[in-house]
Design a protein around this motif. Sequence first.
Motif, mmCIF file in Angstrom:
data_model
loop_
_atom_site.group_PDB
_atom_site.id
_atom_site.type_symbol
_atom_site.label_atom_id
_atom_site.label_comp_id
_atom_site.label_asym_id
_atom_site.label_seq_id
_atom_site.Cartn_x
_atom_site.Cartn_y
_atom_site.Cartn_z
ATOM 1 N N ASN A 78 0.809 -1.234 0.000
ATOM 2 C CA ASN A 78 0.000 0.000 0.000
ATOM 3 C C ASN A 78 0.841 1.282 0.000
ATOM 4 O OD1 ASN A 78 -2.371 -1.545 0.183
ATOM 5 N ND2 ASN A 78 -2.253 -1.593 2.420
ATOM 6 N N PRO A 79 1.717 1.481 -0.981
ATOM 7 C CA PRO A 79 2.527 2.702 -0.986
ATOM 8 C C PRO A 79 1.724 3.905 -1.496
ATOM 9 C CG PRO A 79 2.960 1.450 -2.962
ATOM 10 C CD PRO A 79 1.968 0.635 -2.156
ATOM 11 N N TYR A 80 2.282 5.103 -1.316
ATOM 12 C CA TYR A 80 1.675 6.304 -1.899
ATOM 13 C C TYR A 80 2.150 6.442 -3.334
ATOM 14 C CZ TYR A 80 0.556 11.116 -3.002
ATOM 15 O OH TYR A 80 0.062 12.234 -3.627
ATOM 16 N N VAL A 81 1.217 6.595 -4.267
ATOM 17 C CA VAL A 81 1.574 6.868 -5.660
ATOM 18 C C VAL A 81 0.753 8.071 -6.138
ATOM 19 C CG1 VAL A 81 2.260 4.527 -6.341
ATOM 20 C CG2 VAL A 81 -0.139 5.180 -6.458
ATOM 21 N N PHE A 82 1.286 8.762 -7.125
ATOM 22 C CA PHE A 82 0.526 9.832 -7.776
ATOM 23 C C PHE A 82 0.435 9.480 -9.249
ATOM 24 C CE2 PHE A 82 0.174 13.745 -10.204
ATOM 25 C CZ PHE A 82 -0.905 14.354 -9.571
ATOM 26 N N TYR A 83 -0.757 9.650 -9.833
ATOM 27 C CA TYR A 83 -0.882 9.244 -11.241
ATOM 28 C C TYR A 83 -1.823 10.148 -12.043
ATOM 29 C CZ TYR A 83 -4.723 6.815 -8.831
ATOM 30 O OH TYR A 83 -5.796 6.518 -8.029
ATOM 31 N N LEU A 328 3.992 10.550 -31.101
ATOM 32 C CA LEU A 328 3.894 9.090 -31.158
ATOM 33 C C LEU A 328 5.328 8.569 -31.122
ATOM 34 C CD1 LEU A 328 1.172 8.644 -33.939
ATOM 35 C CD2 LEU A 328 0.898 8.294 -31.493
ATOM 36 N N PRO A 329 5.625 7.339 -30.779
ATOM 37 C CA PRO A 329 4.658 6.308 -30.420
ATOM 38 C C PRO A 329 4.056 6.493 -29.021
ATOM 39 C CG PRO A 329 6.903 5.514 -30.138
ATOM 40 C CD PRO A 329 7.009 6.870 -30.747
ATOM 41 N N LEU A 330 2.882 5.912 -28.861
ATOM 42 C CA LEU A 330 2.218 5.874 -27.562
ATOM 43 C C LEU A 330 2.055 4.401 -27.186
ATOM 44 C CD1 LEU A 330 0.415 6.914 -25.223
ATOM 45 C CD2 LEU A 330 -1.500 6.896 -26.802
ATOM 46 N N ALA A 331 2.543 4.040 -26.022
ATOM 47 C CA ALA A 331 2.386 2.660 -25.569
ATOM 48 C C ALA A 331 2.252 2.680 -24.054
ATOM 49 C CB ALA A 331 3.605 1.826 -25.941
ATOM 50 N N THR A 332 1.252 2.004 -23.529
ATOM 51 C CA THR A 332 1.123 1.949 -22.067
ATOM 52 C C THR A 332 0.372 0.696 -21.637
ATOM 53 O OG1 THR A 332 0.333 3.108 -20.091
ATOM 54 C CG2 THR A 332 -1.017 3.333 -22.068
ATOM 55 N N SER A 333 0.784 0.165 -20.488
ATOM 56 C CA SER A 333 0.013 -0.924 -19.880
ATOM 57 C C SER A 333 -0.705 -0.397 -18.635
ATOM 58 C CB SER A 333 0.941 -2.080 -19.498
ATOM 59 O OG SER A 333 1.738 -1.670 -18.400
ATOM 60 N N PHE A 334 -0.697 0.942 -18.454
ATOM 61 C CA PHE A 334 -1.415 1.623 -17.361
ATOM 62 C C PHE A 334 -0.859 1.343 -15.971
ATOM 63 C CE2 PHE A 334 -4.463 0.785 -20.824
ATOM 64 C CZ PHE A 334 -4.772 2.087 -21.184
ATOM 65 N N SER A 335 0.287 0.650 -15.880
ATOM 66 C CA SER A 335 0.841 0.291 -14.574
ATOM 67 C C SER A 335 1.123 1.544 -13.735
ATOM 68 C CB SER A 335 2.140 -0.496 -14.768
ATOM 69 O OG SER A 335 2.666 -0.857 -13.504
ATOM 70 N N LEU A 336 0.805 1.495 -12.445
ATOM 71 C CA LEU A 336 1.011 2.638 -11.549
ATOM 72 C C LEU A 336 2.414 2.664 -10.938
ATOM 73 C CD1 LEU A 336 -2.268 2.938 -9.433
ATOM 74 C CD2 LEU A 336 -1.681 4.016 -11.582
#
Length: 552
Positions: A78-83, A328-336
């Motif tokens: 449960n760390p603090y992340v900002f996204y 571009l390119p745009l690539a993401t797996s949405f990982s926080l």
Amino acid sequence: PARHFDTRTTEPISFFLSGLEELLAWQPDGNDDFNVSAVPLAKRQPPLHSRRPRTLVCHDMRGGYLEDRFIQGSATRNPYVFYHWRYIDVFVYFSHHTVTIPPVCWTNAAHRNGVPVLGTFITEWTDGEKLCEAFLAGGAEAYRAVGEQLARIAQHYRFDGWLVNIENTLSAAAVGNLPPFLRHLTAQVHSAVPGGLVIWYDSVLRNGALKWQNELTEENRVFFDACDGLFTNYNWKQEHLERTRGLAGPRHTDVYVGVDVFARGDVIGGGFDTDKSLRLIRQHGLSAAIFAPGWVYEHLGEENFLHNENKFWASLAEYLPTHSICTLPLATSFSLGMGTSRFLAGKEEEPGPWYDLSAQEIQPLYPEREGRLSTSCCLQDAWCGGSSLRVQGTIPPGEEHVAVRLFSLQMPAPPKLFLTLLYKLEGPHPDEFAVALELTTWDSGTCHEGNVTSLPEPNGRHHPRFLPAPPPGLAKLLAVCDRGSNGWTSRCYELDLQDCSLRDLSLLVSRHQPSPQETPFTCLLGEVLDAASVAASPPEVQSLSASQLWWQ
């Protein structure tokens, strides 16, 4: 050396500098290579110097340098992340050490999402008075040396500038040298760091007294005039904003009005009433500095943090102009950059908590429509990394589909776009729904799809063609098109555009049969990328060396 490595584990750590001597003695050292940001600042639209009111976030949590100091990550639960990077312009890492060098994981995550990062140079109490006397009360040589060191530090670690916070009284000699010091520091940072920034915190006055003004006044204006912006104290009312707007003139967006989310002192609103403060700030066309949004984590607790964090930023979204991706390119797996386990190709590879903001990927917009739509992070299942993006909502009665905006774009469309999407439908009846991508383009008379004879789409909505198999020339490249597994579906799409400018990338969820009832859906997104990013093969590693081996 203990500064660069954790004495317990020998892991490399991020660090600060204490006092003037450490600052002046600092020089680049092979031991701190780990601490240099590896991610260049991504371009975005509109750029920072546009005249639109901006949003600065100042991160101040429990003295700083917590689990985020471990450069190669840690097993933090449960760390603090900002996204919510799409909603902000500048990120400041704050602590009460003299020279706060932002932990490199924050710089990497922010840069990947197009946000510049500032460290903090602070002096306070009687020690601060002595420190200021030592470098400001003498000749120009002393304060120029400090300015040059601060600029060299930002350049070496590849962050973007400084918040300067002098919270102690100054002698007449010291305060006389403060504006030339700020001008020198600002010039040095601008030349050492492209797009660099120096922001002054509203504290001392031109006569050297420590007296927070909560606005731009004739007493603190001399410091505002010497750098890139002013971050005001938090106890302001509407009349302070009116006077500030008048006095700032054409530089009104360089005034960042402070909002303490902990709502300490006499403030308009913090916590879940922070929107009240922002509404007033925006009515006067000023920028905002949101201080300690970690309140969500510290005050409401770690357990339900991600849910509360989305709720907090959704409550402010109306007052936070968003940013567009412009390359571009745009690539993401949405990982926080965190998780309760690690996934690869939709399969859990390694159970157990982990935290590493450097591994955070490009973050989308997080659209919320009360009761109709929510986007959030799903830690229980992912295609790659630690999390996927959960999109939950309802298709209203009588309507066929709903479009969920993932990214705002602002760039010319290449003549051919290949897109891939990995998703998983959840819920009792996943087969009732179809999922696709939708691209919108900016209105223009010339933009059209495919060959010249086809009519332009109304209002620029384009639905890329689904490709069951990749085109022969791209077959090897897009082996991804049929690589769905472990319940994930993979889709490839193609779009030909002529003379178009891209505007939004959305997820389109539609139902196969029209229905008089509203239909709830839940979809996990594991990855979105355009094929250009698959095509770019990573550069080869060269001149590899190993040093400081310590065997256990």
